[in-house]
Design a protein around this motif. Structure first.
Motif, mmCIF file in Angstrom:
data_model
loop_
_atom_site.group_PDB
_atom_site.id
_atom_site.type_symbol
_atom_site.label_atom_id
_atom_site.label_comp_id
_atom_site.label_asym_id
_atom_site.label_seq_id
_atom_site.Cartn_x
_atom_site.Cartn_y
_atom_site.Cartn_z
ATOM 1 N N ALA A 108 0.533 -1.351 -0.109
ATOM 2 C CA ALA A 108 -0.449 -0.120 0.433
ATOM 3 C C ALA A 108 0.586 0.998 0.278
ATOM 4 N N HIS A 109 0.863 2.439 -0.684
ATOM 5 C CA HIS A 109 1.457 3.438 -1.210
ATOM 6 C C HIS A 109 0.004 4.811 -0.268
ATOM 7 N N ASP A 110 0.091 5.085 1.156
ATOM 8 C CA ASP A 110 -0.424 6.324 1.295
ATOM 9 C C ASP A 110 -1.421 5.593 2.442
ATOM 10 N N TRP A 111 -2.312 6.475 3.033
ATOM 11 C CA TRP A 111 -3.317 6.562 3.522
ATOM 12 C C TRP A 111 -4.789 6.264 2.248
ATOM 13 N N LEU A 112 -4.973 6.857 1.905
ATOM 14 C CA LEU A 112 -5.608 7.047 0.337
ATOM 15 C C LEU A 112 -6.135 5.592 -0.040
ATOM 16 N N VAL A 113 -5.505 3.980 -0.238
ATOM 17 C CA VAL A 113 -5.350 3.076 -0.208
ATOM 18 C C VAL A 113 -5.644 2.113 1.426
ATOM 19 N N ALA A 116 -6.178 -1.819 0.504
ATOM 20 C CA ALA A 116 -5.223 -2.312 0.882
ATOM 21 C C ALA A 116 -5.317 -4.110 1.817
ATOM 22 N N ILE A 117 -5.402 -3.117 2.546
ATOM 23 C CA ILE A 117 -6.344 -3.879 4.236
ATOM 24 C C ILE A 117 -7.080 -5.561 4.674
ATOM 25 N N ALA A 118 -8.210 -4.283 3.073
ATOM 26 C CA ALA A 118 -9.079 -5.363 3.189
ATOM 27 C C ALA A 118 -8.806 -6.043 2.112
ATOM 28 N N GLY A 176 -4.176 -13.520 2.945
ATOM 29 C CA GLY A 176 -3.640 -13.537 3.755
ATOM 30 C C GLY A 176 -2.695 -14.031 3.312
ATOM 31 N N VAL A 177 -2.204 -12.559 3.024
ATOM 32 C CA VAL A 177 -0.901 -12.529 2.492
ATOM 33 C C VAL A 177 -0.324 -11.244 3.880
ATOM 34 N N PRO A 178 1.055 -10.960 3.188
ATOM 35 C CA PRO A 178 1.228 -9.782 4.157
ATOM 36 C C PRO A 178 1.091 -8.430 3.545
ATOM 37 N N LEU A 179 1.657 -7.553 4.272
ATOM 38 C CA LEU A 179 0.910 -6.499 4.646
ATOM 39 C C LEU A 179 2.188 -5.357 4.414
ATOM 40 N N VAL A 180 2.616 -4.461 3.225
ATOM 41 C CA VAL A 180 3.446 -3.684 3.840
ATOM 42 C C VAL A 180 3.120 -2.635 3.139
ATOM 43 N N ALA A 181 3.444 -1.413 3.856
ATOM 44 C CA ALA A 181 2.519 -0.076 4.085
ATOM 45 C C ALA A 181 4.039 0.548 3.332
ATOM 46 N N ALA A 219 -0.865 -3.241 8.821
ATOM 47 C CA ALA A 219 1.182 -3.570 8.315
ATOM 48 C C ALA A 219 1.707 -4.671 9.424
ATOM 49 N N ASP A 220 2.071 -5.000 7.884
ATOM 50 C CA ASP A 220 3.064 -6.500 8.569
ATOM 51 C C ASP A 220 4.597 -5.418 8.731
ATOM 52 N N THR A 221 4.854 -4.278 7.660
ATOM 53 C CA THR A 221 6.365 -3.651 7.581
ATOM 54 C C THR A 221 6.217 -2.407 7.031
ATOM 55 N N VAL A 222 6.196 -1.778 7.909
ATOM 56 C CA VAL A 222 6.426 0.681 7.195
ATOM 57 C C VAL A 222 8.000 0.509 6.685
ATOM 58 N N VAL A 223 7.502 1.086 6.034
ATOM 59 C CA VAL A 223 8.133 1.088 4.662
ATOM 60 C C VAL A 223 8.733 3.138 4.965
ATOM 61 N N THR A 224 9.439 3.696 5.252
ATOM 62 C CA THR A 224 9.528 5.300 5.047
ATOM 63 C C THR A 224 10.474 5.146 3.393
ATOM 64 N N CYS A 225 11.047 7.358 3.408
ATOM 65 C CA CYS A 225 11.065 7.086 2.500
ATOM 66 C C CYS A 225 12.507 8.340 2.916
ATOM 67 N N SER A 226 12.798 8.707 3.845
ATOM 68 C CA SER A 226 13.955 9.164 4.957
ATOM 69 C C SER A 226 13.923 8.871 6.256
ATOM 70 N N ALA A 227 14.961 9.066 7.017
ATOM 71 C CA ALA A 227 15.449 8.496 8.335
ATOM 72 C C ALA A 227 14.560 9.703 8.871
ATOM 73 N N ALA A 228 14.166 11.448 8.597
ATOM 74 C CA ALA A 228 13.476 11.845 9.164
ATOM 75 C C ALA A 228 12.468 11.517 9.401
ATOM 76 N N MET A 229 11.410 10.789 7.787
ATOM 77 C CA MET A 229 10.200 10.234 7.705
ATOM 78 C C MET A 229 10.230 8.765 9.047
ATOM 79 N N ARG A 230 11.005 7.967 9.312
ATOM 80 C CA ARG A 230 10.603 6.803 10.156
ATOM 81 C C ARG A 230 10.937 7.621 11.700
ATOM 82 N N ALA A 231 11.453 8.775 11.921
ATOM 83 C CA ALA A 231 11.330 8.764 13.400
ATOM 84 C C ALA A 231 9.895 9.761 13.620
ATOM 85 N N GLU A 232 9.341 10.592 12.519
ATOM 86 C CA GLU A 232 7.870 11.193 11.773
ATOM 87 C C GLU A 232 6.734 10.392 12.295
ATOM 88 N N VAL A 233 6.623 9.074 11.338
ATOM 89 C CA VAL A 233 6.137 8.158 11.398
ATOM 90 C C VAL A 233 5.884 7.457 12.808
#
Length: 418
Positions: free
Chosen positions: A108-113, A117-119, A125-130, A163-177
């Motif tokens: 999933a890419h961002d909250w709008l989906v 994505a969760i459904a 029955g598969v992993p969810l990466v967001a 999400a089973d794994t969360v991804v961010t695009c920067s270290a700053a975003m990881r701290a924010e999330v």
């Protein structure tokens, strides 16, 4: 692996950097041998008559693009309802049109989906990466004052916690999330945005033509390009322009892009009496933008909030000297004094000094620009980023359906420290 990507934008429907990110990642994964399906939508305001649901393969990626439902909903007026309707259409299309194909992972890419994505991850029955590309709280500096902002924030929290794994695009975003969504930062994966540098080099004659068109007086040229939104800080650049022009007479500012801050910027150029020194260019085709990037004396990115800053990569690919705030992911790209010049977000005098330092020493600016371009292949290459994403897919295990409570939203600033 079989990958189902869910995104509310995918070319030719591109709102910002997210659409380009998903396209580059999907095509790179497909080129590496993965079986990729992108679940996305047609342009807003269309319907099943003008834009029926389509299923086609492009650049090795199967793109399932859903039609809007018959309900009269508009994104700008009915954002949450429109988003829910889009999600319902995506779920129906995925469950009825993909046949016997079954993904190994849903991305999933961002909250709008979040809803589709969760459904789909739950049903299949598969992993969810967001991937969380930005946050509502970040865009408003920690304030969630409107009802819509609270709804968006709570949906982001739901996606991040499901999400089973969360991804961010920067270290700053990881701290924010991690802070915003009550997560342990350690498991959050950081995977940068990338760029293909080759398409940003243009012939010298086209660079000279761009310079002549936009700077016929021979004075310094500054360029901002990207979305015109408050958090991009373009009004700060306009406020700094009188100081810059006093030190470097004849300096002009070019602003390329569209967005909701147009009226704010119109007011700013009048308030600071620089209307004749600022040109609003609107949206530029990529070829024209590439020529202009190579023609200007500096690209200035004054963001107050920036999860990553893919425009900084594009400027670096074109060889343009960079001046950027240290907001969020821009700090990962623009290393002060090495690959550009940086300044604190929202600090107008510091912004003016940073631009002035570039205009005062063009040779040093060009050296930094060469360094910035060299870093692209080592740190922001899409082949590496796709391989890192595939590694994330491979090690993510399905946690299964979860029923989560609503997050508590403070009445004050959600960051607590600002």
């Amino acid at each position: 692996m079989r990958v189902l990507m869910v995104s509310w934008e995918y070319p030719p429907v591109v709102i910002g950097g997210l659409g380009r990110h998903v396209h580059a990642l999907a095509t790179e994964l497909a080129a590496a041998g993965h079986d990729v399906v992108v679940l996305t939508r047609h342009p807003a305001g269309s319907d099943a008559t003008t834009h029926p649901t389509s299923d086609a393969t492009d650049e090795g990626v199967r793109v399932l693009r859903v039609a809007e439902d018959p309900a009269h909903l508009e994104f700008t007026r009915d954002m949450v309802a429109w988003t829910l309707a889009m999600g319902h259409a995506m779920v129906r299309a995925a469950l009825t049109r993909v046949g016997g194909w079954r993904p190994d992972v849903v991305h999933a890419h961002d909250w709008l989906v979040a809803h589709p994505a969760i459904a789909l991850a739950d049903v299949l029955g598969v992993p969810l990466v967001a991937t969380i590309h930005a946050t509502e709280a970040g865009r408003f500096n920690g304030w969630l004052s409107s009802r819509t902002s609270r709804q968006v924030h709570s949906t982001e929290w739901w996606l991040a916690n499901r999400a089973d794994t969360v991804v961010t695009c920067s270290a700053a975003m990881r701290a924010e999330v991690a802070e915003l969504f009550d997560l342990d930062p350690e498991p959050i994966a950081v995977l940068h945005n990338g760029i293909e540098p080759r398409g940003w080099r243009v012939p010298r004659r086209r660079v000279a033509a761009a310079r002549e068109r936009y700077g016929p007086g021979g004075g310094p040229l500054l360029l901002y390009f990207g979305r015109l939104e408050y958090e991009k800080g373009v009004h700060d650049l306009v406020a700094a322009l009188p100081r810059i022009r006093r030190a470097h007479p004849g300096t002009r500012l070019l602003v390329a892009g569209t967005g909701t801050a147009t009226e704010l910027l119109d007011d700013a150029v009048r308030a600071h009496r620089v209307r004749r020194s600022v040109d609003f260019l609107g949206h530029l085709p990529d070829a024209d933008l590439a020529a202009l990037l190579s023609a200007v004396d500096a690209v200035v990115l004054p963001s107050r909030y920036e999860p990553f800053g893919i425009v900084a990569l594009e400027a670096a690919a074109a060889g343009a000297p960079l001046v950027a705030s240290r907001a969020g992911g821009l700090g990962d790209i623009v290393v002060d004094g090495v690959s550009g010049v940086s300044f604190p977000p929202g600090d107008v005098p510091a912004l003016a000094r940073a631009v002035g330092s570039v205009l005062a020493d063009p040779a040093a600016a060009r050296r930094r620009a060469r360094t910035a371009r060299t870093r692209l292949g080592a740190e922001f290459d899409w082949t590496r980023i796709a391989a890192g994403t595939a590694d994330v897919y491979a090690r993510t295990e399905a946690g299964g359906p979860q029923e989560l409570p609503r997050p508590k939203i403070p009445s004050g600033n959600v960051f607590g420290r600002r």
